[in-house]
Design a protein around this motif. Structure first.
Motif, PDB file in Angstrom:
ATOM      1  N   ASP A 102       0.849  -1.188   0.000  1.00  0.00           N
ATOM      2  CA  ASP A 102       0.000   0.000   0.000  1.00  0.00           C
ATOM      3  C   ASP A 102       0.887   1.243   0.000  1.00  0.00           C
ATOM      4  O   ASP A 102       1.520   1.570   1.008  1.00  0.00           O
ATOM      5  N   LEU A 103       0.944   1.908  -1.139  1.00  0.00           N
ATOM      6  CA  LEU A 103       1.754   3.127  -1.273  1.00  0.00           C
ATOM      7  C   LEU A 103       0.845   4.307  -0.977  1.00  0.00           C
ATOM      8  O   LEU A 103       0.068   4.750  -1.825  1.00  0.00           O
ATOM      9  N   ASP A 104       0.945   4.814   0.232  1.00  0.00           N
ATOM     10  CA  ASP A 104       0.041   5.851   0.718  1.00  0.00           C
ATOM     11  C   ASP A 104       0.538   7.237   0.310  1.00  0.00           C
ATOM     12  O   ASP A 104       1.725   7.442   0.058  1.00  0.00           O
ATOM     13  N   THR A 105      -0.388   8.181   0.276  1.00  0.00           N
ATOM     14  CA  THR A 105      -0.023   9.572  -0.025  1.00  0.00           C
ATOM     15  C   THR A 105      -0.357  10.512   1.114  1.00  0.00           C
ATOM     16  O   THR A 105       0.082  11.664   1.111  1.00  0.00           O
ATOM     17  N   LYS A 106      -1.124  10.023   2.086  1.00  0.00           N
ATOM     18  CA  LYS A 106      -1.587  10.918   3.154  1.00  0.00           C
ATOM     19  C   LYS A 106      -0.474  11.345   4.098  1.00  0.00           C
ATOM     20  O   LYS A 106      -0.589  12.329   4.799  1.00  0.00           O
ATOM     21  N   SER A 111       5.880   7.765  -1.265  1.00  0.00           N
ATOM     22  CA  SER A 111       6.037   6.343  -0.985  1.00  0.00           C
ATOM     23  C   SER A 111       6.498   5.564  -2.203  1.00  0.00           C
ATOM     24  O   SER A 111       7.216   4.564  -2.065  1.00  0.00           O
ATOM     25  N   SER A 112       6.124   6.003  -3.399  1.00  0.00           N
ATOM     26  CA  SER A 112       6.600   5.323  -4.608  1.00  0.00           C
ATOM     27  C   SER A 112       8.110   5.461  -4.734  1.00  0.00           C
ATOM     28  O   SER A 112       8.816   4.511  -5.084  1.00  0.00           O
ATOM     29  N   THR A 134      -5.988   4.216  -5.688  1.00  0.00           N
ATOM     30  CA  THR A 134      -6.917   4.564  -4.614  1.00  0.00           C
ATOM     31  C   THR A 134      -7.449   5.984  -4.835  1.00  0.00           C
ATOM     32  O   THR A 134      -6.826   6.790  -5.540  1.00  0.00           O
ATOM     33  N   GLY A 138      -3.094   7.122  -4.049  1.00  0.00           N
ATOM     34  CA  GLY A 138      -2.125   6.081  -3.730  1.00  0.00           C
ATOM     35  C   GLY A 138      -2.228   4.903  -4.681  1.00  0.00           C
ATOM     36  O   GLY A 138      -2.978   4.926  -5.662  1.00  0.00           O
ATOM     37  N   ARG A 139      -1.466   3.872  -4.397  1.00  0.00           N
ATOM     38  CA  ARG A 139      -1.447   2.664  -5.208  1.00  0.00           C
ATOM     39  C   ARG A 139      -1.388   1.438  -4.305  1.00  0.00           C
ATOM     40  O   ARG A 139      -0.738   1.445  -3.266  1.00  0.00           O
ATOM     41  N   HIS A 140      -2.095   0.394  -4.726  1.00  0.00           N
ATOM     42  CA  HIS A 140      -1.974  -0.917  -4.102  1.00  0.00           C
ATOM     43  C   HIS A 140      -1.314  -1.847  -5.106  1.00  0.00           C
ATOM     44  O   HIS A 140      -1.868  -2.095  -6.182  1.00  0.00           O
ATOM     45  N   GLY A 161       5.112   5.779   4.719  1.00  0.00           N
ATOM     46  CA  GLY A 161       4.100   5.811   3.672  1.00  0.00           C
ATOM     47  C   GLY A 161       3.843   4.482   3.004  1.00  0.00           C
ATOM     48  O   GLY A 161       2.973   4.383   2.130  1.00  0.00           O
TER      49      GLY A 161
END
Length: 302
Positions: A102-106, A111-112, A134, A138-140, A161
């Motif tokens: 889970d590459l979060d942005t919050k 995170s990438s 998402t 973000g990306r899963h 992240g």
């Protein structure tokens, strides 16, 4: 996953269609609400002191433990959750033993970029696989793990992240609509097979259990520290290899063997940690180990 016109049918029907499509790929699913939480309430919610239950009671409402690939069972779960707007995909279950990156942005971090840096540092490449976008940007990244390795859930441990969804966790499936928006497969990835997790990354996701300081050996145990350490590590690994439906049973068996070998007190914390990594709560783990201790003592006194 499934392709439908969301303006023509109710959201629950859309969610069911996507969930059934995922199940055809061998992915076990549950209905989710707009909050991304399981849509079915616990059947034990009104009990004053409910015992830990992972669905053994036979009723729905146990979160990820309800996850199934059986179309009839999926339809029944969604029929019981008419307000479901999405579906969750259970991680860690056969045949894919899904791992979610889970590459979060919050968090305000890239995170990438953090994942790319890890890949360069540890010499692995993320293969072509299913990637889900998402609503927050973000990306899963979906990866498949080996059947004999338990990947625990974690948040930010790998890098800021980056959260990991492993055994006992779930991912929001593409096509799900939440309060934040819609989850959707990144173009060109929806029909890719779930790629195996690179071995170097898998090693990062499965850290060894913490070393625990042992008290001095009892006089009648001296001369066997290597043997005891090997046995204790084997019991911990036995617990870590548990899948859904096996966790309490494996933990109880391992704890019994530990107490029978006078290793119970020494291994308790390692067994608790291993059980938590497979998806049990600390309370459940300690309760199971205490039961094993009582049974072992009873048998010794009999």
């Amino acid at each position: 996953m499934a392709t439908t016109d969301r303006h023509a049918v109710p959201l629950a029907t859309l969610a069911l269609a996507h969930a059934l499509s995922a199940a055809e790929r061998g992915l076990a699913v549950i209905p989710l609400s707009r909050t991304k939480l399981p849509a079915l309430r616990s059947p034990h919610r009104d009990e004053p002191a409910p015992a830990p239950c992972h669905g053994e009671c036979g009723r729905p409402g146990h979160g990820v433990y309800d996850a199934t690939t059986d179309p009839a069972r999926i339809r029944a779960l969604f029929a019981a959750a008419p307000r479901a707007t999405g579906y969750g995909i259970a991680c860690g279950l056969p045949p894919h033993h899904l791992i979610g990156i889970d590459l979060d942005t919050k968090s305000g971090t890239d995170s990438s970029a953090a994942l790319r840096e890890l890949a360069l540092r540890h010499l692995f490449t993320i293969p072509d696989t299913v990637v889900v976008a998402t609503p927050s940007g973000g990306r899963h990244v979906w990866l498949s793990g080996p059947p004999d390795v338990v990947v625990p859930n974690s948040a930010g441990r790998l890098a800021p992240g980056i959260d990991i969804r492993g055994a006992g966790g779930y991912l929001v499936g593409p096509g799900s609509r939440t309060a934040q928006g819609v989850y959707s497969a990144v173009p060109g990835t929806a029909h890719l097979p779930v790629a195996p997790c690179p071995p170097a990354l898998l090693r990062l996701l499965t850290p060894p259990p913490r070393a625990h300081h042992r008290s001095p050996a009892h006089p009648d145990q001296q001369g066997r520290p290597g043997q005891q350490g090997q046995q204790g590590q084997g019991l911990v690994q036995f617990v870590l290899a548990a899948h859904a439906g096996q966790r309490n049973t494996r933990l109880f068996w391992a704890a019994c063997r530990a107490y029978e070998s006078d290793l119970g007190d020494t291994l308790t914390e390692a067994l608790v940690e291993a059980a938590i990594r497979t998806g049990l709560t600390e309370r459940e783990a300690r309760s199971t180990i205490a039961s094993a201790a009582r049974l072992t003592q009873h048998n010794a006194d009999a």
